[in-house]
Design a protein around this motif. Structure first.
Motif, PDB file in Angstrom:
ATOM      1  N   ARG A   1      12.182  -1.681   0.165  1.00 43.37           N
ATOM      2  CA  ARG A   1      11.109  -0.755  -0.214  1.00 43.37           C
ATOM      3  C   ARG A   1      11.682   0.582  -0.677  1.00 43.37           C
ATOM      4  O   ARG A   1      11.201   1.193  -1.634  1.00 43.37           O
ATOM      5  CB  ARG A   1      10.151  -0.509   0.960  1.00 43.37           C
ATOM      6  N   ALA A   2      12.742   1.034   0.000  1.00 41.36           N
ATOM      7  CA  ALA A   2      13.354   2.312  -0.373  1.00 41.36           C
ATOM      8  C   ALA A   2      13.925   2.252  -1.786  1.00 41.36           C
ATOM      9  O   ALA A   2      13.770   3.185  -2.585  1.00 41.36           O
ATOM     10  CB  ALA A   2      14.440   2.687   0.627  1.00 41.36           C
ATOM     11  N   VAL A   3      14.590   1.136  -2.115  1.00 44.04           N
ATOM     12  CA  VAL A   3      15.156   0.987  -3.460  1.00 44.04           C
ATOM     13  C   VAL A   3      14.042   0.960  -4.503  1.00 44.04           C
ATOM     14  O   VAL A   3      14.111   1.631  -5.543  1.00 44.04           O
ATOM     15  CB  VAL A   3      16.008  -0.297  -3.554  1.00 44.04           C
ATOM     16  N   VAL A   4      12.993   0.172  -4.248  1.00 41.82           N
ATOM     17  CA  VAL A   4      11.896   0.069  -5.214  1.00 41.82           C
ATOM     18  C   VAL A   4      11.188   1.416  -5.363  1.00 41.82           C
ATOM     19  O   VAL A   4      10.818   1.829  -6.468  1.00 41.82           O
ATOM     20  CB  VAL A   4      10.901  -1.034  -4.790  1.00 41.82           C
ATOM     21  N   ARG A   5      11.028   2.136  -4.249  1.00 42.89           N
ATOM     22  CA  ARG A   5      10.381   3.450  -4.295  1.00 42.89           C
ATOM     23  C   ARG A   5      11.165   4.409  -5.195  1.00 42.89           C
ATOM     24  O   ARG A   5      10.605   5.094  -6.058  1.00 42.89           O
ATOM     25  CB  ARG A   5      10.277   4.007  -2.873  1.00 42.89           C
ATOM     26  N   GLU A   6      12.505   4.454  -5.029  1.00 47.55           N
ATOM     27  CA  GLU A   6      13.323   5.339  -5.855  1.00 47.55           C
ATOM     28  C   GLU A   6      13.329   4.886  -7.320  1.00 47.55           C
ATOM     29  O   GLU A   6      13.359   5.709  -8.246  1.00 47.55           O
ATOM     30  CB  GLU A   6      14.756   5.389  -5.309  1.00 47.55           C
ATOM     31  N   THR A   7      13.279   3.570  -7.526  1.00 50.27           N
ATOM     32  CA  THR A   7      13.242   3.052  -8.899  1.00 50.27           C
ATOM     33  C   THR A   7      11.944   3.448  -9.594  1.00 50.27           C
ATOM     34  O   THR A   7      11.939   3.799 -10.777  1.00 50.27           O
ATOM     35  CB  THR A   7      13.391   1.518  -8.892  1.00 50.27           C
TER      36      THR A   7
ATOM     37  N   THR B   1       0.834  -1.210   0.000  1.00 54.32           N
ATOM     38  CA  THR B   1       0.000   0.000   0.000  1.00 54.32           C
ATOM     39  C   THR B   1       0.862   1.251   0.000  1.00 54.32           C
ATOM     40  O   THR B   1       0.570   2.239  -0.685  1.00 54.32           O
ATOM     41  CB  THR B   1      -0.942   0.000   1.218  1.00 54.32           C
ATOM     42  N   GLU B   2       1.973   1.199   0.749  1.00 55.63           N
ATOM     43  CA  GLU B   2       2.885   2.345   0.786  1.00 55.63           C
ATOM     44  C   GLU B   2       3.432   2.651  -0.604  1.00 55.63           C
ATOM     45  O   GLU B   2       3.476   3.806  -1.031  1.00 55.63           O
ATOM     46  CB  GLU B   2       4.035   2.055   1.751  1.00 55.63           C
ATOM     47  N   LEU B   3       3.849   1.620  -1.337  1.00 51.93           N
ATOM     48  CA  LEU B   3       4.391   1.832  -2.684  1.00 51.93           C
ATOM     49  C   LEU B   3       3.320   2.344  -3.643  1.00 51.93           C
ATOM     50  O   LEU B   3       3.582   3.209  -4.494  1.00 51.93           O
ATOM     51  CB  LEU B   3       4.998   0.538  -3.216  1.00 51.93           C
ATOM     52  N   ILE B   4       2.112   1.813  -3.521  1.00 50.16           N
ATOM     53  CA  ILE B   4       1.027   2.258  -4.397  1.00 50.16           C
ATOM     54  C   ILE B   4       0.715   3.721  -4.141  1.00 50.16           C
ATOM     55  O   ILE B   4       0.465   4.504  -5.073  1.00 50.16           O
ATOM     56  CB  ILE B   4      -0.211   1.360  -4.201  1.00 50.16           C
ATOM     57  N   GLU B   5       0.762   4.120  -2.877  1.00 44.29           N
ATOM     58  CA  GLU B   5       0.514   5.533  -2.549  1.00 44.29           C
ATOM     59  C   GLU B   5       1.616   6.432  -3.098  1.00 44.29           C
ATOM     60  O   GLU B   5       1.357   7.546  -3.569  1.00 44.29           O
ATOM     61  CB  GLU B   5       0.395   5.689  -1.034  1.00 44.29           C
ATOM     62  N   VAL B   6       2.864   5.951  -3.056  1.00 39.71           N
ATOM     63  CA  VAL B   6       3.966   6.708  -3.652  1.00 39.71           C
ATOM     64  C   VAL B   6       3.713   6.926  -5.135  1.00 39.71           C
ATOM     65  O   VAL B   6       3.903   8.020  -5.676  1.00 39.71           O
ATOM     66  CB  VAL B   6       5.313   5.969  -3.427  1.00 39.71           C
TER      67      VAL B   6
ATOM     68  N   GLN C   1      19.090  -3.343 -13.153  1.00 39.38           N
ATOM     69  CA  GLN C   1      20.166  -3.109 -12.191  1.00 39.38           C
ATOM     70  C   GLN C   1      19.684  -2.324 -10.980  1.00 39.38           C
ATOM     71  O   GLN C   1      20.087  -2.601  -9.842  1.00 39.38           O
ATOM     72  CB  GLN C   1      21.323  -2.397 -12.876  1.00 39.38           C
ATOM     73  N   ARG C   2      18.818  -1.348 -11.190  1.00 38.61           N
ATOM     74  CA  ARG C   2      18.290  -0.576 -10.065  1.00 38.61           C
ATOM     75  C   ARG C   2      17.496  -1.475  -9.117  1.00 38.61           C
ATOM     76  O   ARG C   2      17.649  -1.407  -7.892  1.00 38.61           O
ATOM     77  CB  ARG C   2      17.405   0.564 -10.586  1.00 38.61           C
TER      78      ARG C   2
END
Length: 829
Positions: free
Chosen positions: A805-811, A701-706, A773-774
């Protein structure tokens, strides 16, 4: 100082030598677009050489520099400064030809081609390969040269080899034992290259820069104009004002001028390629003497230009029947029909044919297109056939009869009435041809109803009545008519893309995956007769879909005339397509009979029987739906890279599903995802929570909100498992829709590389690799490089780790910025 010589691939490769790609060069990067262009050039060249065996086709240059390590003994080595993509691709094509001929003709071809063109036999291992790619590509390339089980993997080298292997299966005509041999000869001795070899002390890179400067080149139309007016020293100004300038204005664009000059040439010789327009026109014009002859030639071209303007703008045609046929053939979207159209209009202009006759001839061409599309043979040899009509049809007959007779003879896949009736029921219509062609046929079928209140069909799109993504309601309704031993999935996959299940609507997104009662109420209000017929049904399953297919088949037969009686129908189209699909199946993967059946329009038992009784490419890679590997195939599949557990079960991660099979051979498949409506978001979260608990649900849910905060859209599938898609663009945006991830409640986050390969800007391999790679920087994510053409995934539990989660969020932020960079200011959302 350099030495430049025109040469052939045969001359480059024969004898002991080695071409090494320097480590600083980029890795192999040709994709389907470049491979298709080369293949089409080679096939066309092979056909041309049947009648004139000295014909060649220029494909560019290679710049070579003698290796500093060359000595008085050993294999001479050259560094490939420029042309490594071309040279690597051509030798991969030779590998595919070698393997095809060794399998289908005689094993002797393997040793012959290896020794002549691919290896330096009896030399040390470091000097054995004639072409030595960069280290990154070397292992995959060597697998193809040595025919190991890993040949044709998922990397770009393997993809190129598989592309050619599949095309060879499609090309190989059992009635023509020499077709592949002609193709090999065309590659070896018909492709012309310029070999530019530097001398010791030369600056090879400076030479490369001068060969690849970025200045704007003159078009062939520019060159021809300059040549013509060079031949008009006293009449040039008058001819320019009175003839050339009106012609140029009428055709509007330089590319249309160039098209006119090519169309003029192919009226006489169908083998002439557009790239050779200037050279061929110049050679023809060289035979004319005096300014008067040149001026007459410009005047003749002006007359043809007026006819081309009519082809490009059918609304300017006065005769209604001719105007209708011109518009339909324009809507079909292939310029290779233009030579015939120009010929037809020119015959009418000169009084040799009537408007009725040329409209009738165009109807036969339209019928040819439609019937081939309906049996799944939309593109087979189509360009060669169309370009040859003018030069090969019988000029003594009325032109419509001549066109009909030409299209009816030989292996042209002009389907007769019996084929239409049989194959409309089974062929996956929605996957054949181009999207505009599929829609056009449905629009034309609706027009055949002759409604007194015609509807504007231009904005309508194709709707699957039985939806692509199933729901519980649809499964229950369709399952009522299952036969013993059948599953709903089998029936759904065999019917969903067939013509009987498709219609046109202007509210596709509103209908979506709704139950039939909801769709029926909506379709009943439609102005389309075909939709009103569907709305008259009490239910929608196999009986109704097949009955509608039968009714549409009869309407097709009535609207579009078939071939002349006595021609032989093509009954092997489905099995040829199956062979093409399997030839493209990568090493280290497997698929099922059901997936193959859905692609080719046959049922699973028929596929099983065919595989058991007929020699078929990679038949051992076709397994039962559960992936249980027969004991006698386990060692072979393991050697190719398939992971098989102690129970004999193949890894589910290595299965190639129906959609991926379709994409491998270029069929037009769009993964289904619906806008966020009603209860779908809640259903997604509920299913996710039931399987993985609160923590995983909160993390996703956090990623979807991002994603939502970035400005992206959230879409949801409406099947039993409600998938979630993160859209950076929608269909109407510039570049089309695009998403990086699909999330499934069953527990996987899918990275859709396969989808991204045809979506800008991620059609660039470098950007897809950066995405991989990211994501791999996230703890728990490890996507292999050889999965970059597919849809690899990682477990949703990975996202429980805050670092992941931080890596996926920035990606995701990076991906969104890249994807939106293609949308112009003011466009999109």
């Amino acid at each position: 100082m350099v030495t430049a010589n025109e040469t052939t691939l045969q001359h480059l490769l024969e004898g002991s030598k080695q071409y090494r790609v320097p480590l600083y060069q980029r890795t192999y990067s040709w994709e389907t677009k470049q491979l298709s262009q080369l293949w089409n050039d080679v096939v066309g060249l092979a056909e041309d050489r049947v009648t004139q065996d000295s014909t060649t086709h220029f494909i560019g240059s290679v710049v070579l520099a003698p290796s500093p390590g060359n000595g008085p003994t050993g294999v001479p080595q050259y560094l490939v400064v420029d042309g490594q993509q071309r040279l690597t691709t051509l030798t991969l094509l030779l590998c595919a030809i070698r393997d095809h001929r060794a399998t289908h003709e005689d094993p002797i071809h393997r040793g012959r081609m290896n020794d002549l063109y691919l290896t330096n036999p009896y030399k040390p291992e470091a000097q054995r390969l004639k072409v030595m790619p960069t280290q990154t590509d070397r292992e995959a390339y060597q697998a193809c040269v040595d025919s190991t089980p890993h040949a044709g993997g998922r990397d770009p080298i393997g993809a190129a080899y598989r592309f050619f292997a599949a095309k060879l299966v499609e090309l190989d005509d059992p009635d023509d034992p020499l077709d592949v041999e002609r193709l090999e000869n065309a590659v070896i001795s018909g492709l012309a290259l310029v070999s530019i070899t530097t001398h010791p002390g030369d600056n090879a890179h400076r030479i490369f820069e001068s060969l690849n400067n970025t200045g704007a080149a003159l078009t062939q139309a520019d060159l021809l104009r300059n040549y013509l007016f060079m031949r008009l020293p006293t009449r040039g100004e008058q001819v320019y004002r009175s003839l050339w300038l009106p012609l140029q204005d009428q055709l509007e664009k330089p590319k249309n001028l160039e098209l006119l000059f090519w169309l003029d040439l192919v009226q006489r010789d169908a083998r002439i390629k557009q790239t050779d327009t200037y050279a061929e026109q110049q050679a023809r014009l060289d035979r004319l003497d005096g300014e008067e002859a040149i001026e007459a030639e410009v005047a003749r071209l002006c007359g043809l230009g007026t006819l081309l303007h009519t082809i490009l703008h059918p609304e300017t045609e006065a005769d209604r029947a001719v105007r209708t046929r011109l518009q339909r053939l324009k809507d079909w979207g292939t310029t290779t029909v233009y030579p015939l159209l120009l010929h037809l209009l020119d015959r009418r202009r000169q009084g040799g044919s009537t408007s009725e006759e040329i409209a009738s001839a165009m109807l036969y061409v339209e019928s040819f297109f439609v019937r081939r599309q309906l049996i799944g043979r939309a593109t087979a040899n189509i360009n060669r056939i169309l370009l040859s009509v003018v030069t090969e049809m019988d000029r003594a007959q009325p032109v419509d009869q001549a066109v009909h007779a030409y299209l009816s003879t030989g292996r042209k896949h002009y389907a007769d009435d019996d084929e239409i009736r049989a194959l409309v029921r089974t062929v996956p219509y929605y996957l054949n041809g181009r999207a505009n062609q599929r829609t056009s046929i449905l629009r034309w079928l609706e027009a055949e109803h002759g409604s007194k209140e015609p509807v504007d069909l231009s904005s309508l799109t194709i709707e699957h009545v039985l939806p692509q993504t199933s729901t519980d309601e649809w499964e229950q309704a369709v399952s009522e008519a299952l036969e013993p031993g059948e599953t709903y999935e089998q029936v759904h996959s065999s019917l969903v893309h067939t013509l009987g299940n498709l219609t046109l609507t202007g509210y596709n997104s509103e209908l979506s995956n709704s139950p039939f009662d909801v769709k029926r109420a909506k379709l009943a209000k439609s102005g389309l007769v075909m939709n009103q017929h569907i709305a008259e049904q009490s239910g929608w399953g196999r009986p109704q879909i097949l009955a509608r297919a039968d009714a549409l088949a009869e309407r097709v037969i009535a609207a579009w005339p078939g071939p002349l009686a006595g021609t032989t129908p093509v009954t092997s189209a489905a099995w040829n397509l199956m062979n093409t699909v399997l030839a493209a199946l990568p090493a280290g993967s497997w698929t099922t009979c059901g997936d193959i059946a859905s692609i080719i329009g046959r049922d699973s038992p028929a596929v099983v029987t065919r595989l058991a009784t007929t020699t078929t490419p990679h038949a051992h890679r076709v397994l039962p739906a559960g992936g249980l590997v027969p004991p006698d195939a386990r060692d072979l599949l393991r050697s190719e890279g398939v992971e098989i557990d102690e129970h004999g079960q193949a890894s589910a991660e290595q299965r190639i599903w129906f959609e991926e099979l379709a994409e491998l051979i270029g069929l037009d498949v769009e993964p289904a995802a619906e806008p966020s409506t009603e209860a779908l978001p809640d259903r997604f979260l509920l299913q996710l929570n039931e399987k993985h608990g609160d923590e995983v649900t909160m993390a996703l849910t956090e990623l979807i909100e991002v994603w939502d905060e970035l400005g992206g859209d959230i879409g949801f599938g409406a099947g039993r498992e409600t998938s979630c898609f993160l859209f950076a663009r929608q269909k109407d945006d510039e570049g089309g829709n695009i998403w990086p991830l699909a999330i499934y409640p069953s527990g996987r986050v899918e990275v859709v590389f396969k989808h991204l390969m045809i979506r800008p800007p991620f059609d660039q391999a470098a950007l897809r690799e950066e995405l991989r790679q990211r994501l791999n920087e996230a703890p728990g994510v490890d996507i292999a490089a050889d999965r970059i053409e597919l849809r690899p995934s990682f477990p949703v539990e990975v996202l429980l780790d805050p670092a992941a989660r931080a890596v996926v969020r920035e990606t995701l932020k990076w991906f969104y910025e890249q994807a939106r960079s293609t949308v112009s200011v003011g466009g999109g959302r």
